[in-house]
Design a protein around this motif. Structure first.
Motif, PDB file in Angstrom:
ATOM      1  N   THR A 171       0.737  -0.948   0.113  1.00 38.44           N
ATOM      2  CA  THR A 171       0.399   0.215  -0.136  1.00 38.44           C
ATOM      3  C   THR A 171       0.739   1.514  -0.131  1.00 38.44           C
ATOM      4  O   THR A 171       2.194   1.365   0.053  1.00 38.44           O
ATOM      5  N   GLU A 172      -0.086   2.820  -0.057  1.00 35.95           N
ATOM      6  CA  GLU A 172       1.070   3.393  -0.315  1.00 35.95           C
ATOM      7  C   GLU A 172       1.720   3.984   1.244  1.00 35.95           C
ATOM      8  O   GLU A 172       2.815   4.002   0.970  1.00 35.95           O
ATOM      9  N   ARG A 173       0.952   3.323   2.228  1.00 37.39           N
ATOM     10  CA  ARG A 173       1.958   3.604   3.372  1.00 37.39           C
ATOM     11  C   ARG A 173       2.677   2.636   3.432  1.00 37.39           C
ATOM     12  O   ARG A 173       4.204   3.387   4.267  1.00 37.39           O
TER      13      ARG A 173
ATOM     14  N   VAL B 238       7.562   3.637   3.512  1.00 38.41           N
ATOM     15  CA  VAL B 238       7.984   3.656   5.216  1.00 38.41           C
ATOM     16  C   VAL B 238       9.800   3.003   4.328  1.00 38.41           C
ATOM     17  O   VAL B 238      10.230   3.118   4.882  1.00 38.41           O
ATOM     18  N   LEU B 239       9.769   2.180   3.408  1.00 38.93           N
ATOM     19  CA  LEU B 239      10.577   1.612   2.495  1.00 38.93           C
ATOM     20  C   LEU B 239      11.408   2.883   2.257  1.00 38.93           C
ATOM     21  O   LEU B 239      11.974   3.196   1.058  1.00 38.93           O
ATOM     22  N   LEU B 240      10.822   4.095   0.986  1.00 36.44           N
ATOM     23  CA  LEU B 240      11.428   5.463   0.768  1.00 36.44           C
ATOM     24  C   LEU B 240      12.943   5.173   1.186  1.00 36.44           C
ATOM     25  O   LEU B 240      13.260   6.180  -0.166  1.00 36.44           O
ATOM     26  N   LYS B 241      12.662   6.049   2.419  1.00 34.55           N
ATOM     27  CA  LYS B 241      14.040   6.474   2.596  1.00 34.55           C
ATOM     28  C   LYS B 241      14.846   6.643   2.513  1.00 34.55           C
ATOM     29  O   LYS B 241      15.875   5.617   2.304  1.00 34.55           O
TER      30      LYS B 241
ATOM     31  N   VAL C  77       4.029   0.507  -9.254  1.00 34.45           N
ATOM     32  CA  VAL C  77       4.758   0.906  -7.928  1.00 34.45           C
ATOM     33  C   VAL C  77       4.335   3.088  -8.254  1.00 34.45           C
ATOM     34  O   VAL C  77       4.700   3.263  -8.567  1.00 34.45           O
ATOM     35  N   LEU C  78       4.748   2.848  -6.532  1.00 36.94           N
ATOM     36  CA  LEU C  78       4.858   4.676  -6.700  1.00 36.94           C
ATOM     37  C   LEU C  78       5.839   4.677  -7.402  1.00 36.94           C
ATOM     38  O   LEU C  78       6.538   4.516  -6.931  1.00 36.94           O
TER      39      LEU C  78
ATOM     40  N   ARG D  86      13.508   6.699  -8.358  1.00 33.21           N
ATOM     41  CA  ARG D  86      14.382   5.900  -7.632  1.00 33.21           C
ATOM     42  C   ARG D  86      15.199   4.572  -8.024  1.00 33.21           C
ATOM     43  O   ARG D  86      16.225   4.333  -7.130  1.00 33.21           O
ATOM     44  N   CYS D  87      14.671   4.286  -8.685  1.00 33.12           N
ATOM     45  CA  CYS D  87      15.548   2.159  -9.091  1.00 33.12           C
ATOM     46  C   CYS D  87      15.520   2.723 -10.354  1.00 33.12           C
ATOM     47  O   CYS D  87      15.157   3.351 -11.369  1.00 33.12           O
TER      48      CYS D  87
END
Length: 386
Positions: free
Chosen positions: A123-125, A129-132, A153-154, A160-161
């Motif tokens: 989910t977006e939430r 969490v993984l973003l940073k 994927v958002l 960033r990938c």
């Protein structure tokens, strides 16, 4: 032998990942995308094995023979974490555990590799969490995310990938893999690879399980039985029953074994009522098993509808075969039903077939993305296919 041997029909991807694994500073985050059956998870494991390979020569990394390669492919390497979910989504708690683990230094390898096999099921939430951690990972950590397409994927993650796109491998390559790796008869391997539409895992199951072949044949022949509303409703019910039976057959023994293992680890009495503390843990396990069963049934229905689409795909190919040598010159997914498919194609038009394919695809999306009742959705679809 190398870790890349099972990636059939993916030569450009293998070359790209091989070069990255041979680099002293590979990109810190990767997004592997491709349709079901393209081998995203296999590619991620192979890439991880090449990254942690013990060979000192850069060109030899991914040897498939050293201890690091063997343990990575077996899923037991301490420096490679693989996360995939059998539930509807990856829980936010699991994502936080991943972020924490990603901070650890590798214990014996050059890199710590974090693989998220179902990045599309966050989910977006959870993704935030993984973003940073993905944006600024520790110096020796590499992230590998897998999803059907970049759109799953958002944008904050995929930007960033480094993206790598896999394709569906040719039927001949999948058949050759089944023959070489699993010892399957070449004729059966070719039929199974074609029926599975080059999905390696499903092709292997079809080639080795007569019951699976029989269930698939029954699903594919469903349009031939649609005569009126009553037959359509019965056909929808039969489809749900087939999917539920197949999902339950693979879950029942596993559920029982997990419960037995939990009770043994808790030291539960062989007879009598369980203490309250044990009952709560058993309930938690049963809740997880119910969520897994729901996901399993949904996935099985989605695969059944994919098989059903192959019927209409073949019909459309036959209807558009004018000027290409006629119906006998085209290759069909369901070659064993050629006569029935030719007769069915003659009774309708390509435009009608496209509408029917769109109907099946809409139901696939509803079943996999909403809480719609599968039986009601399939009944409405079957009536629309008349």
């Amino acid at each position: 032998m190398s870790v890349w041997d099972d990636l059939q029909g993916q030569e450009p991807v293998v070359e790209q990942l091989r070069r990255a694994a041979s680099s002293d500073s590979p990109t810190h985050a990767w997004l592997l995308t491709g349709p079901p059956g393209s081998g995203r998870s296999n590619a991620a494991r192979a890439f991880a094995a090449a990254l942690v390979c013990e060979r000192t020569e850069l060109a030899e990394r991914g040897c498939g023979e050293c201890h690091a390669c063997h343990t990575t492919l077996a899923g037991t390497n301490a420096d490679v974490t693989f996360v995939a979910t059998e539930k509807t989504t990856i829980a936010i708690v699991e994502a936080r555990e991943l972020v924490t683990k990603a901070q650890d230094r590798p214990s014996s390898s050059r890199w710590r590799v974090m693989i998220v096999g179902d990045a599309d099921r966050m989910t977006e939430r959870t993704t935030n969490v993984l973003l940073k951690a993905i944006e600024e990972p520790p110096p020796r950590t590499i992230w590998i995310l897998c999803a059907p397409s970049p759109a799953d994927v958002l944008v904050t993650i995929r930007s960033r990938c480094r993206a790598v796109g896999l394709r569906v491998p040719p039927v001949a390559d999948v058949a050759a893999l089944l023959v070489r790796r699993d010892g399957i008869d070449p004729r059966m391997a070719e039929l199974a690879a074609r029926a599975a539409q080059s999905h390696v895992g499903i092709a292997r199951r079809l080639a080795s399980d007569e019951g699976a072949r029989s269930r698939r044949q029954e699903i594919v022949k469903l349009p031939l039985a649609l005569v009126d509303v009553s037959t359509a409703v019965r056909a929808a019910g039969s489809l749900v029953e087939l999917a539920t039976a197949e999902a339950n057959s693979s879950n029942e023994q596993r559920d029982a074994a997990e419960k037995e293992s939990l009770l043994r680890s808790l030291g539960a009495p062989e007879t009598g009522t369980l203490p309250p503390s044990m009952r709560s843990q058993v309930r938690a396990l049963e809740d997880d098993q119910k969520r897994r069963s729901k996901r399993s049934i949904t996935d099985t229905l989605d695969r059944a509808l994919t098989d059903l689409l192959s019927f209409y795909r073949d019909v459309l190919v036959l209807q558009l075969s004018t000027g290409t040598g006629g119906p006998g010159a085209v290759e069909l997914v369901n070659e064993t039903l050629r006569m029935e498919l030719v007769a069915y194609a003659a009774r309708s038009t390509a435009e009608t077939t496209l509408v029917r394919m769109d109907t099946v695809n809409k139901v696939r999306r509803r079943i996999t993305t909403t809480n719609v009742s599968p039986l009601l959705a399939l009944e409405a679809m079957a009536v629309s296919l008349l």
